[in-house]
Design an enzyme around this catalytic site. Sequence first.
Site: not given
Length: 240
Positions: A20, A22, A24, A37, A65, A67, A69, A71, A132, A193, A204
């Site tokens: 989170d 990007n 700002r 981004h 997310s 949510e 969409w 934007r 990974l 979020s 954690e």
Amino acid sequence: MAQVPLDPDRIPNHVACVMDGNGRWATRRGLKRTDGHAAGEEALFDAVEGALELGVKWLTVYAFSTENWKRPADEVKFLMWFNESILVRRRDELNEKGVRIRFSGRQGWRVPKRLKRHIDESTELTKGNRKLTLTIAFNYGGRAEIVDAVRQIVASDIKPEKITEKTIAKYLYYPDMPDPDLMVRTSGEYRISNFLLWELAYSELVFTDVLWPDFRREHLADAIREYQERERRFGGLEDG
Ligand code: IPE
Ligand code: IPE
Ligand code: MG
């Protein structure tokens, strides 16, 4: 000041990141949000390198997310194109590094066909890798994931009294994915979020003010250092 070295025996198996800040980061530089981004790509690949170096086996990153969409259409369009472009440009490099790429989210819903095709190709290309597992949460919502699981459980005709936590876990997008040990969120926001609601039950949580485009492997190591100072109890008592 010298930093406490990381304990190699207590590296979290699974780290989840909310990438989170990007927008700002860009706005502070007088740039467009989408430039933020774009700058996040370097952060993501440095975090992947860090995870590989440290021996983290699972890295899950929140990229879009259910949510998001909401934007502006231009930003959504950029994010669709940008994620596709990352896959096309960098999947071979990830493959060579032994990274298994996966996407988690509602793939059949609103995601452009061409992006979906690149997602499927990248997943197929890297499916044999085990160093990974990089899971990109895309068009992902924790509530949507639980809704999708419930729909399948109901359709399976299982008797209500037979439903356990294991049943629900079995119908999540990736039943073989272990729960995150550590969740890191950048940009000084202290919330989930709608990320991995089921899976984060005992993770954690570490929050940092660093904005995602400035995030580097050192910050991942810092978050792991903080994690190693925590005492995980899972509802039990310290000594057992
Ligand atoms: C995170 O950065 C990336 C996405 C949600 C796609 P943001 O775009 O949310 O950046 P801020 O929070 O507005 O700074
Ligand atoms: C969460 O960030 C989603 C991603 C990082 C992809 P948001 O910026 O969308 O979250 P809110 O709106 O601040 O809660
Ligand atoms: Mg944000």
